[in-house]
Structure formats: structure tokens, C-alpha cells
Motif scaffolding. Structure first.
Motif, mmCIF file in Angstrom:
data_model
loop_
_atom_site.group_PDB
_atom_site.id
_atom_site.type_symbol
_atom_site.label_atom_id
_atom_site.label_comp_id
_atom_site.label_asym_id
_atom_site.label_seq_id
_atom_site.Cartn_x
_atom_site.Cartn_y
_atom_site.Cartn_z
ATOM 1 N N GLY A 101 16.684 44.080 26.284
ATOM 2 C CA GLY A 101 17.681 45.139 26.402
ATOM 3 C C GLY A 101 18.737 44.984 25.318
ATOM 4 O O GLY A 101 19.223 43.878 25.079
ATOM 5 N N ASN B 256 16.773 41.365 35.622
ATOM 6 C CA ASN B 256 17.201 42.423 34.718
ATOM 7 C C ASN B 256 16.390 42.358 33.431
ATOM 8 O O ASN B 256 15.298 42.859 33.387
ATOM 9 C CB ASN B 256 18.705 42.353 34.454
ATOM 10 C CG ASN B 256 19.508 42.910 35.620
ATOM 11 O OD1 ASN B 256 19.142 43.903 36.222
ATOM 12 N ND2 ASN B 256 20.595 42.252 35.942
ATOM 13 N N ASN B 257 16.889 41.743 32.389
ATOM 14 C CA ASN B 257 16.181 41.656 31.113
ATOM 15 C C ASN B 257 15.680 40.243 30.863
ATOM 16 O O ASN B 257 16.330 39.277 31.264
ATOM 17 C CB ASN B 257 17.125 42.021 29.954
ATOM 18 C CG ASN B 257 17.577 43.453 30.015
ATOM 19 O OD1 ASN B 257 16.804 44.361 29.761
ATOM 20 N ND2 ASN B 257 18.839 43.666 30.353
ATOM 21 N N SER C 86 14.552 48.289 25.346
ATOM 22 C CA SER C 86 15.417 49.439 25.620
ATOM 23 C C SER C 86 16.697 49.338 24.794
ATOM 24 O O SER C 86 17.195 48.246 24.531
ATOM 25 C CB SER C 86 15.761 49.518 27.097
ATOM 26 O OG SER C 86 16.527 48.394 27.476
ATOM 27 N N TRP D 243 21.047 35.763 27.829
ATOM 28 C CA TRP D 243 22.065 36.801 27.638
ATOM 29 C C TRP D 243 22.942 36.409 26.463
ATOM 30 O O TRP D 243 23.587 35.368 26.472
ATOM 31 C CB TRP D 243 22.900 36.942 28.904
ATOM 32 C CG TRP D 243 23.941 38.025 28.861
ATOM 33 C CD1 TRP D 243 23.829 39.253 28.284
ATOM 34 C CD2 TRP D 243 25.238 37.967 29.441
ATOM 35 N NE1 TRP D 243 24.984 39.973 28.465
ATOM 36 C CE2 TRP D 243 25.866 39.204 29.188
ATOM 37 C CE3 TRP D 243 25.935 37.000 30.153
ATOM 38 C CZ2 TRP D 243 27.160 39.499 29.613
ATOM 39 C CZ3 TRP D 243 27.219 37.294 30.585
ATOM 40 C CH2 TRP D 243 27.822 38.528 30.316
ATOM 41 N N CYS E 140 9.725 41.179 33.843
ATOM 42 C CA CYS E 140 11.179 41.234 33.963
ATOM 43 C C CYS E 140 11.614 42.637 34.399
ATOM 44 O O CYS E 140 10.893 43.601 34.223
ATOM 45 C CB CYS E 140 11.832 40.846 32.648
ATOM 46 S SG CYS E 140 11.530 39.100 32.240
ATOM 47 N N GLY E 141 12.824 42.738 34.933
ATOM 48 C CA GLY E 141 13.327 44.016 35.431
ATOM 49 C C GLY E 141 12.864 44.294 36.842
ATOM 50 O O GLY E 141 12.664 45.431 37.225
ATOM 51 N N CYS F 239 18.811 39.847 26.693
ATOM 52 C CA CYS F 239 19.783 40.935 26.614
ATOM 53 C C CYS F 239 20.754 40.679 25.470
ATOM 54 O O CYS F 239 21.356 39.603 25.383
ATOM 55 C CB CYS F 239 20.551 41.048 27.928
ATOM 56 S SG CYS F 239 21.718 42.429 27.966
ATOM 57 N N GLN G 231 19.622 37.999 33.557
ATOM 58 C CA GLN G 231 18.871 37.871 32.306
ATOM 59 C C GLN G 231 18.242 36.478 32.175
ATOM 60 O O GLN G 231 18.802 35.496 32.649
ATOM 61 C CB GLN G 231 19.808 38.065 31.103
ATOM 62 C CG GLN G 231 20.079 39.474 30.700
ATOM 63 C CD GLN G 231 20.763 40.332 31.734
ATOM 64 O OE1 GLN G 231 20.193 41.327 32.131
ATOM 65 N NE2 GLN G 231 21.949 39.984 32.169
ATOM 66 N N SER H 172 6.792 44.401 32.375
ATOM 67 C CA SER H 172 8.173 44.753 32.708
ATOM 68 C C SER H 172 8.176 46.041 33.503
ATOM 69 O O SER H 172 7.502 47.008 33.149
ATOM 70 C CB SER H 172 9.000 44.902 31.435
ATOM 71 O OG SER H 172 9.090 43.653 30.791
ATOM 72 N N GLY I 258 17.009 46.978 31.499
ATOM 73 C CA GLY I 258 16.147 46.265 32.433
ATOM 74 C C GLY I 258 14.725 46.191 31.920
ATOM 75 O O GLY I 258 14.094 47.199 31.701
#
Length: 186
Positions: free
Chosen positions: A145, A108-109, A168, A89, A130-131, A112, A86, A162, A141
Motif C-alpha cells: 500500500g 492490512n498491508n 494500491s 510500515w 495480506c489484507g 505500507c 502491516q 491478497s 489493504g
């Protein structure tokens, strides 16, 4: 015990600013974050840092679930680029603000929110590309997130490129009157 570039545990009233952190940890080995807070913490300001290529998160704010939730965290004016997990995070915290950051290329994100994150405002960030790891679906992701979190506001961000999702939501906590997030003007 893992080593992060800058790490704090159980602290209050801390400001982290003006750091350049590059190439922290080897990919697929130990999780090394650029800036990490762990345990209970409050009144934290993280701003004007440049974190690139940490093999885990650019900025990690992880409050253990057995302690009181961390609170009053502000993350702003950071550039987070090409981090292994992330960009930012957040876990088990409340009453915080993530704004005016540039987050690019997190695997990933970009941001997050995980495990009991509430009353967090995410605004005026630019989150791009990202992701990026094929199959990276850790809490969605993508740009933002949200997992097992509620009552958060995501507004006025630029979310572009992304590979999995813009915003998400996975397994949100929803009791009566609790909603995972409000999204406006993204």
C-alpha cells in the motif's frame, strides 16, 4: 506512551537481528509492534527476525513528520506472520531498502509506505494473504500500500492471495517529476 516488543527512539547505527517475537499485545487493544523505531533515525539494519502475531505492525519505522526524514534503512531476511496491521510500515523516510522478506497474513498491508516515503526499493519479497480483515482498507489493504509517497521502486516480488489488492496507491503526492512508484516483474 506505548510499549513495543523492541523499541528504539532517535537512534543511529543500530542492527536488530536474530529475534523471535511472538504474541505481542492483545488484538484490538493498544498498538503493540514487534520491532519499532520512532523519531528520527538513520543507518538501521533489521534482519533475520521472526515476528508473529503482534497486534499492530511486525516492523514499524515511524519518523515524526516534524523532524528530518529517517534514511538509510535496510529490512531483509525477516519472517513476519499474522500481524494485526502491516508486516512492514514505513513512514516519513527516504533512501531505504526492503528485500528478501517473507510476509504472510498481515491484516492490512504486507508493506505500507505512508506520508512522504521516497527512494525506497521493495524487491524480492514474498507477500502472501495480506489484507485479511473484512473492510481493511488502510491505504489499500493487500500486498503493498502506498499513500502520500513518491519515487519508489517495487520489483521482483511475489504477491499472492491478497484479499483487497496487490499494489494500491491512495492519495499520492505528485509534483512535477514525482511519481508514486515504478513497478516491474511483480
Amino acid at each position: 506512551f506505548r510499549e513495543d516488543a523492541i523499541s528504539f527512539r532517535r537512534v543511529a547505527d543500530v542492527e536488530v537481528d536474530g529475534n523471535v517475537l511472538k504474541d505481542n499485545g492483545k488484538i484490538w487493544e493498544d498498538r503493540i509492534s514487534g520491532i519499532s523505531f520512532n523519531g528520527f533515525f538513520k543507518n538501521i539494519s533489521i534482519h533475520d527476525n521472526f515476528v508473529v502475531r503482534s497486534n499492530s505492525d511486525g516492523i514499524e519505522l515511524f519518523c515524526e513528520q516534524r523532524c528530518e526524514r529517517a534514511r538509510q534503512i535496510e529490512v531483509y531476511h525477516n519472517m513476519l506472520r499474522d500481524n494485526g496491521e502491516q508486516g512492514v510500515w514505513l513512514q516519513h523516510l527516504t533512501s531505504s531498502h526492503v528485500h528478501n522478506n517473507l510476509i504472510f497474513g498481515s491484516n492490512n498491508n504486507g508493506v505500507c509506505l505512508e506520508w512522504d516515503v521516497s527512494e525506497v526499493q521493495i524487491d524480492h519479497n514474498v507477500i502472501v494473504n495480506c489484507g485479511g480483515i473484512p473492510g481493511a482498507k488502510h491505504h489499500g489493504g493487500g500486498a503493498v500500500g502506498i499513500c502520500y509517497s513518491f519515487n519508489n521502486l517495487i520489483e521482483n516480488n511475489v504477491l499472492m492471495g491478497s484479499t483487497i489488492s496487490g499494489i494500491s496507491i491512495n492519495d499520492h503526492m505528485r509534483d512535477e517529476g514525482e511519481y508514486p512508484f515504478v513497478s516491474r516483474n511483480n
